[in-house]
Structures are given as structure tokens and as C-alpha cells.
Write a protein that holds these residues in place. Structure first.
Motif, PDB file in Angstrom:
ATOM      1  N   ARG A 143      34.133  13.012  10.599  1.00 26.24           N
ATOM      2  CA  ARG A 143      33.701  14.339  11.074  1.00 26.24           C
ATOM      3  C   ARG A 143      32.386  14.268  11.842  1.00 26.24           C
ATOM      4  O   ARG A 143      32.176  14.997  12.807  1.00 26.24           O
ATOM      5  N   SER A 144      31.482  13.398  11.400  1.00 27.81           N
ATOM      6  CA  SER A 144      30.170  13.349  12.037  1.00 27.81           C
ATOM      7  C   SER A 144      30.121  12.395  13.230  1.00 27.81           C
ATOM      8  O   SER A 144      29.265  12.538  14.095  1.00 27.81           O
ATOM      9  N   VAL A 145      31.040  11.426  13.308  1.00 23.59           N
ATOM     10  CA  VAL A 145      30.996  10.469  14.431  1.00 23.59           C
ATOM     11  C   VAL A 145      32.125  10.684  15.432  1.00 23.59           C
ATOM     12  O   VAL A 145      32.185  10.012  16.456  1.00 23.59           O
ATOM     13  N   GLY A 146      33.030  11.597  15.131  1.00 26.86           N
ATOM     14  CA  GLY A 146      34.101  11.899  16.081  1.00 26.86           C
ATOM     15  C   GLY A 146      35.274  10.944  16.018  1.00 26.86           C
ATOM     16  O   GLY A 146      35.949  10.719  17.030  1.00 26.86           O
ATOM     17  N   TYR A 147      35.539  10.394  14.851  1.00 23.87           N
ATOM     18  CA  TYR A 147      36.689   9.490  14.721  1.00 23.87           C
ATOM     19  C   TYR A 147      37.989  10.270  14.866  1.00 23.87           C
ATOM     20  O   TYR A 147      38.169  11.336  14.282  1.00 23.87           O
ATOM     21  N   ASP A 148      38.929   9.722  15.665  1.00 18.13           N
ATOM     22  CA  ASP A 148      40.218  10.365  15.894  1.00 18.13           C
ATOM     23  C   ASP A 148      41.331   9.385  15.510  1.00 18.13           C
ATOM     24  O   ASP A 148      41.514   8.362  16.180  1.00 18.13           O
ATOM     25  N   PRO A 149      42.062   9.665  14.428  1.00 14.14           N
ATOM     26  CA  PRO A 149      43.110   8.734  13.980  1.00 14.14           C
ATOM     27  C   PRO A 149      44.228   8.528  14.995  1.00 14.14           C
ATOM     28  O   PRO A 149      44.997   7.570  14.887  1.00 14.14           O
ATOM     29  N   ASP A 150      44.323   9.409  15.983  1.00 12.47           N
ATOM     30  CA  ASP A 150      45.381   9.297  16.985  1.00 12.47           C
ATOM     31  C   ASP A 150      44.995   8.395  18.156  1.00 12.47           C
ATOM     32  O   ASP A 150      45.837   8.075  18.999  1.00 12.47           O
ATOM     33  N   ARG A 151      43.719   7.991  18.201  1.00 16.98           N
ATOM     34  CA  ARG A 151      43.263   7.126  19.292  1.00 16.98           C
ATOM     35  C   ARG A 151      43.299   5.666  18.871  1.00 16.98           C
ATOM     36  O   ARG A 151      43.195   5.352  17.680  1.00 16.98           O
ATOM     37  N   PRO A 152      43.438   4.731  19.841  1.00 17.34           N
ATOM     38  CA  PRO A 152      43.413   3.296  19.506  1.00 17.34           C
ATOM     39  C   PRO A 152      42.094   2.917  18.848  1.00 17.34           C
ATOM     40  O   PRO A 152      41.040   3.495  19.166  1.00 17.34           O
ATOM     41  N   LEU A 153      42.130   1.943  17.950  1.00 20.29           N
ATOM     42  CA  LEU A 153      40.938   1.538  17.219  1.00 20.29           C
ATOM     43  C   LEU A 153      39.826   1.066  18.150  1.00 20.29           C
ATOM     44  O   LEU A 153      38.647   1.317  17.905  1.00 20.29           O
ATOM     45  N   ALA A 154      40.210   0.397  19.247  1.00 16.10           N
ATOM     46  CA  ALA A 154      39.206  -0.147  20.169  1.00 16.10           C
ATOM     47  C   ALA A 154      38.368   0.942  20.841  1.00 16.10           C
ATOM     48  O   ALA A 154      37.239   0.691  21.271  1.00 16.10           O
ATOM     49  N   SER A 155      38.913   2.142  20.927  1.00 17.15           N
ATOM     50  CA  SER A 155      38.199   3.231  21.596  1.00 17.15           C
ATOM     51  C   SER A 155      37.461   4.144  20.621  1.00 17.15           C
ATOM     52  O   SER A 155      36.901   5.161  21.022  1.00 17.15           O
ATOM     53  N   GLN A 156      37.448   3.779  19.326  1.00 13.40           N
ATOM     54  CA  GLN A 156      36.776   4.601  18.327  1.00 13.40           C
ATOM     55  C   GLN A 156      35.267   4.363  18.358  1.00 13.40           C
ATOM     56  O   GLN A 156      34.796   3.313  18.800  1.00 13.40           O
ATOM     57  N   PRO A 157      34.472   5.344  17.900  1.00 10.39           N
ATOM     58  CA  PRO A 157      33.012   5.181  17.874  1.00 10.39           C
ATOM     59  C   PRO A 157      32.607   4.082  16.892  1.00 10.39           C
ATOM     60  O   PRO A 157      33.303   3.831  15.907  1.00 10.39           O
ATOM     61  N   TYR A 158      31.491   3.421  17.191  1.00  9.91           N
ATOM     62  CA  TYR A 158      30.985   2.365  16.312  1.00  9.91           C
ATOM     63  C   TYR A 158      29.813   2.899  15.505  1.00  9.91           C
ATOM     64  O   TYR A 158      28.891   3.493  16.063  1.00  9.91           O
ATOM     65  N   VAL A 159      29.862   2.681  14.202  1.00  5.23           N
ATOM     66  CA  VAL A 159      28.786   3.109  13.316  1.00  5.23           C
ATOM     67  C   VAL A 159      28.002   1.872  12.890  1.00  5.23           C
ATOM     68  O   VAL A 159      28.561   0.942  12.304  1.00  5.23           O
ATOM     69  N   LYS A 160      26.721   1.842  13.203  1.00  7.95           N
ATOM     70  CA  LYS A 160      25.877   0.684  12.903  1.00  7.95           C
ATOM     71  C   LYS A 160      25.751   0.478  11.390  1.00  7.95           C
ATOM     72  O   LYS A 160      25.593   1.434  10.635  1.00  7.95           O
ATOM     73  N   LEU A 161      25.801  -0.763  10.975  1.00 11.54           N
ATOM     74  CA  LEU A 161      25.642  -1.092   9.562  1.00 11.54           C
ATOM     75  C   LEU A 161      24.163  -1.063   9.177  1.00 11.54           C
ATOM     76  O   LEU A 161      23.286  -1.312  10.016  1.00 11.54           O
ATOM     77  N   PRO A 162      23.861  -0.797   7.919  1.00  7.94           N
ATOM     78  CA  PRO A 162      22.463  -0.805   7.463  1.00  7.94           C
ATOM     79  C   PRO A 162      21.863  -2.209   7.545  1.00  7.94           C
ATOM     80  O   PRO A 162      22.579  -3.214   7.489  1.00  7.94           O
ATOM     81  N   ASP A 163      20.534  -2.270   7.675  1.00 13.76           N
ATOM     82  CA  ASP A 163      19.830  -3.549   7.666  1.00 13.76           C
ATOM     83  C   ASP A 163      19.533  -3.987   6.229  1.00 13.76           C
ATOM     84  O   ASP A 163      19.387  -5.177   5.949  1.00 13.76           O
ATOM     85  N   LEU A 164      19.436  -3.006   5.331  1.00 10.13           N
ATOM     86  CA  LEU A 164      19.090  -3.285   3.938  1.00 10.13           C
ATOM     87  C   LEU A 164      19.520  -2.104   3.078  1.00 10.13           C
ATOM     88  O   LEU A 164      19.422  -0.951   3.503  1.00 10.13           O
ATOM     89  N   ILE A 165      19.988  -2.387   1.864  1.00  7.06           N
ATOM     90  CA  ILE A 165      20.358  -1.332   0.921  1.00  7.06           C
ATOM     91  C   ILE A 165      19.503  -1.472  -0.333  1.00  7.06           C
ATOM     92  O   ILE A 165      19.324  -2.580  -0.857  1.00  7.06           O
ATOM     93  N   VAL A 166      18.967  -0.364  -0.797  1.00  4.98           N
ATOM     94  CA  VAL A 166      18.157  -0.332  -2.013  1.00  4.98           C
ATOM     95  C   VAL A 166      18.907   0.483  -3.059  1.00  4.98           C
ATOM     96  O   VAL A 166      19.098   1.692  -2.891  1.00  4.98           O
ATOM     97  N   LEU A 167      19.351  -0.166  -4.132  1.00  2.30           N
ATOM     98  CA  LEU A 167      20.110   0.513  -5.181  1.00  2.30           C
ATOM     99  C   LEU A 167      19.205   0.838  -6.363  1.00  2.30           C
ATOM    100  O   LEU A 167      18.585  -0.059  -6.940  1.00  2.30           O
ATOM    101  N   LEU A 168      19.146   2.099  -6.722  1.00  2.00           N
ATOM    102  CA  LEU A 168      18.312   2.526  -7.837  1.00  2.00           C
ATOM    103  C   LEU A 168      19.087   2.631  -9.146  1.00  2.00           C
ATOM    104  O   LEU A 168      18.488   2.695 -10.211  1.00  2.00           O
ATOM    105  N   ASP A 169      20.412   2.670  -9.078  1.00  2.00           N
ATOM    106  CA  ASP A 169      21.244   2.663 -10.291  1.00  2.00           C
ATOM    107  C   ASP A 169      22.473   1.799 -10.027  1.00  2.00           C
ATOM    108  O   ASP A 169      23.561   2.291  -9.798  1.00  2.00           O
ATOM    109  N   MET A 170      22.271   0.513 -10.087  1.00  2.00           N
ATOM    110  CA  MET A 170      23.300  -0.463  -9.714  1.00  2.00           C
ATOM    111  C   MET A 170      24.587  -0.304 -10.510  1.00  2.00           C
ATOM    112  O   MET A 170      25.681  -0.450  -9.976  1.00  2.00           O
ATOM    113  N   LYS A 171      24.464   0.000 -11.791  1.00  2.00           N
ATOM    114  CA  LYS A 171      25.643   0.096 -12.658  1.00  2.00           C
ATOM    115  C   LYS A 171      26.609   1.166 -12.163  1.00  2.00           C
ATOM    116  O   LYS A 171      27.831   1.046 -12.333  1.00  2.00           O
ATOM    117  N   ASN A 172      26.081   2.217 -11.549  1.00  2.00           N
ATOM    118  CA  ASN A 172      26.918   3.324 -11.078  1.00  2.00           C
ATOM    119  C   ASN A 172      27.346   3.169  -9.629  1.00  2.00           C
ATOM    120  O   ASN A 172      28.047   4.037  -9.093  1.00  2.00           O
TER     121      ASN A 172
END
Length: 244
Positions: A143-172
Motif C-alpha cells: 500500500r505504501s510503495v505501490g506494489y501491484d500484483p498484476d505487474r511483472p516482478l521486474a517492474s515492481q518498486p524496490y524497497v531498500k533493506l535496513p543497514d542495521l536492526i536493533v531488537l529490544l525484545d528478541m524472544k518476541n
């Protein structure tokens, strides 16, 4: 709207600040070089879970047990936290934006801490991890990046991956751990005595149930990200104005 200093002050418990800074002004929060075992002890970072629930891989980080409760060795906590602070600062100084660092805390009691830590340093935060947030991110965020399941995967928007993740409750947030590891995203995580520290790159053995403990760690990591971003900004300004 709370200021950055006010958010950091809310995170870092008063009892963890050295007496030399008290009564403290709105600018006084615990600095990395003031971090001691005593400050960690004051935040109850040493209290683990019931001894019978202790994970075998946490044995090197546990001092012993008392009253049926595992006691975390705070010397290890201090060392691991300082290392994580250095990592967060380095990542922030090299990342295109501090928003590339994501704080994750899904337990309702941690939501305020997660948002305060992230907003204070310009990072992103997640309080409800949906499966596939990283590994299937375009579809999860369609919804926020405009992904359309009817379009080819190659033409879908790219969402950048995080550089680092900080987990404050790892068990959950085991799904976040699995997804980040699949994509080789480094993880800083608070690991209580019932967690497996081998699943993350930068474990911090500490109590993840105490708001004081989590707030102290999150606040110090947020400060380090602030400092890393400041280094990047200073470096950029010197590049643009080399004579100044």
C-alpha cells in the motif's frame, strides 16, 4: 512534542546517572564513557529469567543463580554494550540516512521506549513485526510503495533493506531474526537468559523485561547513532567546503 534531549532523558533512568550529574539539567544524560557496571546494576540489567528456562548458549554470560533466577554477568554486558555502541555509531556514520537503522520492540510495554529511541536519533522503528517484512517487503508494504500484483516482478518498486536492526525484545521477534539473517543484515539484540545469543551478530546479555534496563540500552544506542550521523554530516560539510 518532546525534544530529542527529553526523549533520551526519558529512556535513561535517573538512578543510572552518576551523582556528579545530579540534579541534572535537561541536557544531562548518561554518556558512553560514564557507563559502568554500577549503572547497569541500578537498571536491573543483571536479572534474568527463571534458572530452569536458561538457554544453554547463555551459560558464558550468566554469573549464577539466586532464588531460582539467573543472574547475568554485567562485566560481559558492559563489554557487549560498548561494542554494540561502537557498531551503531559506525553504521550511522556510513549509512545514507539514520532511517536505515531500525529499532524493533513488539511488546506493548516497550512501544514508548522504541519510538522515543528511534525518533531521538532519526532512525525507523517497528512495534508490530509482520512475517515477510524483510524477505517479502514489497508485497507486505504494497500500500505504501505501490506494489501491484498484476505487474511483472521486474517492474515492481524496490524497497531498500535496513543497514542495521536493533531488537529490544528478541524472544518476541524471532521472525525478524530469521529474516535479517537470511538477508545478511546485522543485528544488535538484548539477549535475556532464555535467548540464544548465537542467532545475532551483536548480542547484549541483559534483562529485557525491565523498562529501566531496556531504556538504558536503547538510549545509549540512540545517542551513538546521533553521534555517528553528526560525524557523517561534518564529513560531508568539509567535503563541500574544504577551506573551512
Amino acid at each position: 512534542m518532546a525534544s530529542t534531549a527529553q526523549r533520551l532523558q526519558r529512556l535513561i533512568p535517573t538512578q543510572c546517572v552518576p551523582a556528579t550529574l545530579q540534579p541534572h539539567s535537561h541536557n544531562h544524560t548518561l554518556a558512553v564513557n560514564q557507563l559502568t557496571v554500577r549503572a547497569l546494576l541500578a537498571s536491573n540489567a543483571h536479572l534474568g529469567h527463571a534458572a530452569h528456562t536458561q538457554h544453554k548458549n547463555m551459560l558464558p554470560f550468566v554469573h549464577g543463580a539466586r532464588g531460582g533466577v539467573s543472574l547475568i554477568n554485567l562485566d560481559h554486558t558492559l563489554s557487549a554494550l560498548r561494542r554494540a555502541i561502537g557498531v551503531a555509531k559506525t553504521v550511522a556514520s556510513k549509512a545514507s540516512s539514520p532511517a536505515g537503522i531500525v529499532f524493533v520492540g513488539t511488546r506493548p510495554a516497550l512501544h514508548a521506549l522504541v519510538s522515543d529511541a528511534a525518533i531521538a536519533c532519526g532512525a525507523a522503528f517497528v512495534t508490530n513485526w509482520v512475517g515477510g517484512t524483510l524477505t517479502n517487503r514489497e508485497r507486505v508494504l504494497r500500500r505504501s510503495v505501490g506494489y501491484d500484483p498484476d505487474r511483472p516482478l521486474a517492474s515492481q518498486p524496490y524497497v531498500k533493506l535496513p543497514d542495521l536492526i536493533v531488537l529490544l525484545d528478541m524472544k518476541n521477534t524471532v521472525h525478524a531474526v530469521r529474516e535479517a539473517n537470511l538477508l545478511n543484515i546485522p543485528i544488535i539484540a538484548i539477549c535475556d537468559s532464555d535467548c540464544d545469543p548465537c542467532l545475532v551478530q551483536y548480542p547484549i546479555p541483559a534483562n529485557d523485561d525491565s523498562l529501566s534496563s531496556v531504556g538504558l540500552i536503547a538510549g545509549l544506542l540512540a545517542k551513538s547513532i546521533q553521534e555517528g550521523s553528526a560525524i557523517k554530516s561534518l564529513s560531508k560539510s568539509r567535503t563541500i567546503n574544504p577551506r573551512e
